[in-house]
Design a protein around this motif. Structure first.
Motif, short mmCIF file in Angstrom:
data_model
loop_
_atom_site.label_atom_id
_atom_site.label_comp_id
_atom_site.label_asym_id
_atom_site.label_seq_id
_atom_site.Cartn_x
_atom_site.Cartn_y
_atom_site.Cartn_z
N HIS A 4 -53.33 30.65 -23.41
CA HIS A 4 -54.10 30.17 -22.27
C HIS A 4 -55.40 29.51 -22.74
O HIS A 4 -55.76 28.43 -22.28
CB HIS A 4 -54.39 31.34 -21.33
CG HIS A 4 -55.26 30.94 -20.17
ND1 HIS A 4 -54.79 30.19 -19.12
CD2 HIS A 4 -56.58 31.16 -19.92
CE1 HIS A 4 -55.78 29.98 -18.26
NE2 HIS A 4 -56.87 30.55 -18.71
N ALA A 5 -56.08 30.17 -23.69
CA ALA A 5 -57.33 29.63 -24.20
C ALA A 5 -57.10 28.28 -24.88
O ALA A 5 -57.93 27.37 -24.77
CB ALA A 5 -57.97 30.61 -25.17
N HIS A 6 -55.96 28.14 -25.59
CA HIS A 6 -55.67 26.87 -26.26
C HIS A 6 -55.43 25.76 -25.26
O HIS A 6 -55.86 24.63 -25.46
CB HIS A 6 -54.45 27.04 -27.17
CG HIS A 6 -54.77 27.74 -28.45
ND1 HIS A 6 -55.69 27.22 -29.34
CD2 HIS A 6 -54.32 28.88 -28.99
CE1 HIS A 6 -55.78 28.04 -30.38
NE2 HIS A 6 -54.96 29.05 -30.19
N GLU A 7 -54.70 26.10 -24.15
CA GLU A 7 -54.47 25.09 -23.11
C GLU A 7 -55.80 24.69 -22.47
O GLU A 7 -56.03 23.53 -22.15
CB GLU A 7 -53.50 25.62 -22.05
CG GLU A 7 -52.06 25.74 -22.54
CD GLU A 7 -51.46 24.41 -22.97
OE1 GLU A 7 -51.87 23.36 -22.44
OE2 GLU A 7 -50.58 24.41 -23.86
N HIS A 8 -56.66 25.69 -22.31
CA HIS A 8 -57.99 25.43 -21.76
C HIS A 8 -58.76 24.46 -22.67
O HIS A 8 -59.42 23.54 -22.18
CB HIS A 8 -58.73 26.77 -21.64
CG HIS A 8 -60.04 26.66 -20.92
ND1 HIS A 8 -60.12 26.50 -19.56
CD2 HIS A 8 -61.32 26.66 -21.38
CE1 HIS A 8 -61.39 26.42 -19.21
NE2 HIS A 8 -62.14 26.51 -20.29
N VAL B 105 -55.74 19.58 -34.47
CA VAL B 105 -56.32 20.88 -34.86
C VAL B 105 -55.81 21.97 -33.91
O VAL B 105 -55.41 23.06 -34.34
CB VAL B 105 -57.86 20.81 -34.85
CG1 VAL B 105 -58.47 22.18 -35.13
CG2 VAL B 105 -58.36 19.80 -35.87
N ASN B 106 -55.79 21.64 -32.63
CA ASN B 106 -55.30 22.59 -31.63
C ASN B 106 -53.85 22.99 -31.92
O ASN B 106 -53.49 24.16 -31.82
CB ASN B 106 -55.44 21.94 -30.24
CG ASN B 106 -55.06 22.87 -29.12
OD1 ASN B 106 -53.89 22.96 -28.77
ND2 ASN B 106 -56.03 23.59 -28.58
N ALA B 107 -53.02 22.00 -32.29
CA ALA B 107 -51.62 22.29 -32.60
C ALA B 107 -51.50 23.17 -33.84
O ALA B 107 -50.68 24.10 -33.88
CB ALA B 107 -50.85 20.98 -32.79
N ALA B 108 -52.34 22.89 -34.85
CA ALA B 108 -52.29 23.70 -36.07
C ALA B 108 -52.68 25.14 -35.79
O ALA B 108 -52.06 26.08 -36.30
CB ALA B 108 -53.23 23.10 -37.12
N GLN B 109 -53.69 25.32 -34.93
CA GLN B 109 -54.14 26.68 -34.59
C GLN B 109 -53.05 27.47 -33.90
O GLN B 109 -53.09 28.70 -33.89
CB GLN B 109 -55.37 26.59 -33.66
CG GLN B 109 -56.63 26.15 -34.36
CD GLN B 109 -57.76 25.88 -33.38
OE1 GLN B 109 -57.54 25.55 -32.21
NE2 GLN B 109 -58.99 25.99 -33.85
N ARG B 110 -52.10 26.77 -33.27
CA ARG B 110 -51.04 27.45 -32.53
C ARG B 110 -49.71 27.41 -33.25
O ARG B 110 -48.67 27.68 -32.65
CB ARG B 110 -50.90 26.79 -31.15
CG ARG B 110 -52.17 26.85 -30.35
CD ARG B 110 -52.22 25.80 -29.29
NE ARG B 110 -51.33 26.11 -28.17
CZ ARG B 110 -51.21 25.33 -27.10
NH1 ARG B 110 -51.89 24.20 -27.02
NH2 ARG B 110 -50.40 25.67 -26.13
N SER B 111 -49.73 27.02 -34.53
CA SER B 111 -48.51 26.93 -35.35
C SER B 111 -47.49 25.96 -34.77
O SER B 111 -46.29 26.11 -34.98
CB SER B 111 -47.87 28.31 -35.53
OG SER B 111 -48.80 29.24 -36.01
N LEU B 112 -47.94 24.96 -34.01
CA LEU B 112 -47.03 23.96 -33.44
C LEU B 112 -46.86 22.82 -34.45
O LEU B 112 -47.55 21.81 -34.37
CB LEU B 112 -47.56 23.43 -32.10
CG LEU B 112 -47.76 24.49 -31.01
CD1 LEU B 112 -48.43 23.87 -29.79
CD2 LEU B 112 -46.42 25.10 -30.61
N ARG B 113 -45.94 23.02 -35.39
CA ARG B 113 -45.80 22.11 -36.52
C ARG B 113 -45.45 20.69 -36.07
O ARG B 113 -46.04 19.71 -36.53
CB ARG B 113 -44.73 22.65 -37.48
CG ARG B 113 -44.48 21.78 -38.68
CD ARG B 113 -43.61 22.49 -39.69
NE ARG B 113 -42.93 21.57 -40.56
CZ ARG B 113 -41.75 21.01 -40.29
NH1 ARG B 113 -41.12 21.30 -39.17
NH2 ARG B 113 -41.18 20.18 -41.14
N GLY B 114 -44.49 20.58 -35.16
CA GLY B 114 -44.05 19.25 -34.69
C GLY B 114 -45.18 18.48 -34.06
O GLY B 114 -45.41 17.31 -34.36
N ARG B 115 -45.93 19.16 -33.19
CA ARG B 115 -47.02 18.49 -32.50
C ARG B 115 -48.13 18.11 -33.49
O ARG B 115 -48.74 17.04 -33.38
CB ARG B 115 -47.58 19.37 -31.40
CG ARG B 115 -48.50 18.62 -30.46
CD ARG B 115 -49.30 19.52 -29.56
NE ARG B 115 -48.54 20.05 -28.45
CZ ARG B 115 -49.08 20.78 -27.47
NH1 ARG B 115 -50.37 21.06 -27.49
NH2 ARG B 115 -48.34 21.25 -26.51
#
Lengths: 96, 314
Positions: A4-8, B105-115
């Motif tokens: 949620h925080a990431h989407e924010h 950076v946001n994608a990397a923080q969430r382990s979203l490799r493709g994005r």
């Protein structure tokens, strides 16, 4: 951070992108108006606001550690010393 | 378990030997107590580097400040010779690339490799578009003799500069012509004594249907006049263009370095190195890219938008 925080965070990035776009168009518009001595001041004020947006949100300084915040502040402070001392020298030289 | 593993491989990369028994993330270096401390140290180091970058570009901005105060009219006129449409386009492209970088950076923080990979590609693409537009702008400056040096001529109020071609030319052709002193030589008026200087394009056939002989016939003047033409240029205008090329050139160099670094980041992203536990290189590169964006946020109004309400025709 939670999902949620990431989407924010993404929402914030898009908002800041919009602010930067508006600021850019505003800068161009203002440059073609005659504000006299205020023209460069308006241009730089918008640029500073845009830069602060980038630093705080895109560069995560808003959510960063106190160490990072102090480092950024120190950098800007030293740039201020640079400009103030330099200009106080140059504008006080009647012979040049 | 940990010590025995290390002793079995004294010469090798000990911290990569046994991840499961080792008790820490494979990317953690042994002089840090944990990933958190390693991240803090890397981030601090990156910011100290960026503070140094602030001082580096600060020097250029200070030079600009001093000379703009000394030559306000020349700076205003020369600024109007830049193309505000291309400058605005590039500003939008660069801010867009900052958005895609933040999303990377946001994608990397969430382990979203493709994005992450898509966003890095998008950032590289937008950065390349910016540099491509810069090539168009620079070649136009070569064409109009607005590059500091022996052939410099900028005189918007008095006699127009000679040899300024309005025909479309390739960038390489313009730079070659500029380097060989091919501007403003006119043998028709001055006879054989001022035989035109051999120009590189005469060695090879012209690429386009329109050969450049006509340009050579009409726009050639004695070389000796070029120095006086340069001297007749508006005082301070060459300083403006020196600062324009130094500042935008340094900025473009930073972007070229940035695109190079992104190739390296993409390689490791494709290998799946970055995850929620380890994304420091992406994060720190993002800081660098945003910093370069901030420099342009200041360069655009300071270089392109001086006295736009007055214009160049006064």
């Amino acid at each position: 951070m939670s999902a949620h925080a990431h989407e924010h965070a993404i929402r914030n990035y898009v908002i800041i992108f919009g602010v930067l776009m508006i600021g850019t168009l505003l800068t161009v518009w203002a440059a073609f108006q005659d504000f006299g001595i205020m023209n460069p001041i308006i241009a730089l004020t918008i640029a500073v606001i845009k830069a602060v947006c980038v630093v705080l949100v895109f560069m995560h300084v808003w959510d960063s550690s106190r160490l990072t915040k102090i480092t950024v502040a120190a950098g800007i402070f030293w740039l201020g010393i640079f400009i103030v001392l330099l200009m106080s020298d140059y504008i006080s030289r009647p012979w040049s | 378990v940990e010590t025995t593993t290390v002793h079995q491989h004294p010469a090798g990369e000990q911290h990569h030997v046994d991840h499961s028994g080792h008790g820490h993330h494979p990317m953690q270096q042994h002089h840090f107590t944990g990933m958190e401390e390693q991240y803090t140290a890397s981030s601090f180091g990156m910011w100290v580097f960026l503070v140094q970058e602030i001082m580096f570009f600060g020097g250029l901005f200070c030079a600009y400040l001093v000379y703009r105060n000394n030559y306000p009219n020349a700076f205003g006129l020369a600024s109007n010779a830049l193309r505000v449409d291309l400058g605005l386009f590039n500003t939008i492209v660069l801010i867009g690339s900052s958005l895609t970088m933040a999303l990377a950076v946001n994608a990397a923080q969430r382990s979203l490799r493709g994005r992450l990979i898509v966003m890095l590609f998008a950032t590289m693409g937008l950065g390349s578009i910016f540099l491509g537009v810069k090539v168009i702008e620079y070649s136009e400056k070569f064409e109009k003799r607005e590059v500091p040096g022996a052939n410099f001529c900028y005189n918007p109020i008095g006699t127009p500069c000679r040899g300024v071609s309005h025909a479309p030319e390739s960038t390489l052709h313009i730079i070659k012509r500029y380097a060989s002193g091919g501007f403003g030589q006119q043998p028709a008026e001055h006879g054989a004594a001022t035989e035109p200087v051999a120009r590189p394009e005469h060695a090879a056939p012209a690429s386009g249907p329109e050969r450049r002989e006509d340009l050579g016939q009409t726009n050639r003047l004695p070389v000796a006049n070029e120095a006086s033409e340069r001297a007749r240029s508006m005082p301070g205008s060459e300083i403006y263009y020196s600062l324009y090329f130094a500042m935008t050139g340094m900025h473009a160099l930073h972007m070229i370095v940035g695109i190079g670094l992104m190739v390296w980041l993409l390689y490791w992203a494709l290998k799946g190195l970055y995850s929620a536990e380890y994304f420091t290189p992406i994060e720190n590169f993002g800081l660098y890219w945003h910093f370069v964006d901030i420099v342009w946020i200041f360069l655009f109004p300071l270089l392109y938008l001086i006295n736009r309400h007055i214009g160049e025709g006064h």
